[in-house]
Design an enzyme around this catalytic site. Structure first.
Site, short mmCIF file in Angstrom:
data_model
loop_
_atom_site.label_atom_id
_atom_site.label_comp_id
_atom_site.label_asym_id
_atom_site.label_seq_id
_atom_site.Cartn_x
_atom_site.Cartn_y
_atom_site.Cartn_z
N ASP A 77 0.87 -1.18 0.00
CA ASP A 77 0.00 0.00 0.00
C ASP A 77 0.91 1.22 0.00
OD1 ASP A 77 -1.78 2.04 0.35
OD2 ASP A 77 -2.61 1.33 2.25
N SER A 156 0.26 14.11 -15.93
CA SER A 156 -0.96 14.14 -16.74
C SER A 156 -0.98 15.44 -17.54
CB SER A 156 -2.21 14.05 -15.85
OG SER A 156 -3.39 14.37 -16.57
N TYR A 169 -6.95 16.63 -8.32
CA TYR A 169 -6.16 15.77 -9.22
C TYR A 169 -5.24 16.59 -10.11
CZ TYR A 169 -4.96 12.34 -12.78
OH TYR A 169 -4.27 11.53 -13.64
N ALA A 171 -4.16 19.58 -9.62
CA ALA A 171 -3.14 20.22 -8.78
C ALA A 171 -2.05 19.21 -8.39
CB ALA A 171 -3.79 20.81 -7.54
N LYS A 173 -1.13 16.54 -10.06
CA LYS A 173 -0.31 16.22 -11.23
C LYS A 173 0.59 17.40 -11.63
CE LYS A 173 -1.45 11.97 -11.76
NZ LYS A 173 -0.44 10.90 -11.50
#
Length: 274
Positions: A77, A156, A169, A171, A173
């Site tokens: 994890d 991304s 998300y 931010a 990336k």
């Protein structure tokens, strides 16, 4: 004599494989699975890391059978930093030094920031930012000591701007992209290559996991994982600072650079949201 030469070649190939380890995080699906496949095809030994042990084992069995490479499966994890430290310790105890790190693990969610659960947003920050930073820091130290190594950070296209309903998300990336750009220059003098991969919409199963609606605009931009991963591997091998795969995605980034923020943000918010 011919037989001896063949045996020598085979022994050298085996030694090369033994000394060339690729660690792929988030290897149980999507880009991670494809990175594992393409590096196995090149003859590299693999350390595959993810939470879903059954998926990892199935992938490893198939790649061993097809490409005859050594593969270690690690159920970890990665959102737990202590688990990342333990993974590194286990590999060191086995005498395994990672030559190529594919820092791919991450997840995203679509939805209005205020309406989303705080725990979900913080979990995204933990995996996409904190854990990626920890994995990069730990393995980059060893690479610097050996004065060789390669690190690919999977960002991304959304890293280039804030996008409505993808606030956390995009931010996160953006952090990955900027981290990669900085480390590219910091570690270059130490013989370590760092490259950021910025894929656009891809058919990896990410959209379903992120509860993302696929708009008509996104369907036009959709890429398959194989060419995206191939572009990432080539860029890393060439020592590039970053790469945006696909001509349509490249054109989109150029459009962002050439237009006011209010304009391209409005357009891409429309493209990303139904």
């Amino acid at each position: 004599m011919h037989t001896i030469l063949n045996n020598t070649t085979e022994m050298n190939q085996m030694k090369t494989r033994e000394k060339s380890w690729v660690l792929v995080t988030g290897a149980s699906s999507g880009f991670g699975e494809e990175f594992a496949r393409q590096y196995a095809e090149q003859g590299h030994s693999l350390v595959l890391v993810a939470r879903r042990l059954d998926r990892l084992q199935k992938l490893a069995e198939g790649l061993r059978r097809q490409f005859s490479v050594e593969i270690i499966v690690e159920q970890v994890d990665l959102s737990d930093i202590s688990a990342v430290i333990q993974l590194h310790r286990r590999l060191r105890e086995r005498g395994i030094a990672i030559d190529i790190l594919i820092n791919n693990a991450g997840h995203g969610l679509q939805g209005a920031f205020i309406d989303s659960k705080l725990d979900a947003a913080l979990a995204m920050v933990q995996l996409d930012i904190a854990s990626l930073t920890a994995v990069t820091h730990i393995f980059a130290q060893e690479m610097r000591t050996r004065r060789r190594g390669k690190i690919l950070l999977v960002a991304s296209m959304l890293a280039y701007q804030g996008v409505q309903n993808f606030a956390v998300y995009s931010a996160a990336k953006a952090y990955v992209l900027r981290l990669g750009e900085a480390l590219h220059r910091e570690l270059k003098r130490d013989g370590v290559t760092v490259t950021a991969l910025c894929p656009g919409m891809s058919d990896t199963g990410f959209a379903a996991a992120a509860q993302q609606e696929i708009t008509p605009g996104l369907k036009l931009l959709m890429m398959q994982p194989a060419p995206v991963v191939r572009a990432g591997i080539r860029a890393l091998q060439a020592g590039r600072i970053s790469i945006v795969p696909g001509w349509a995605n490249k054109a989109s980034v150029i459009f962002m650079w050439a237009t006011p923020r209010w304009l391209h943000q409005a357009i891409f918010s429309r493209v990303m949201n139904a």
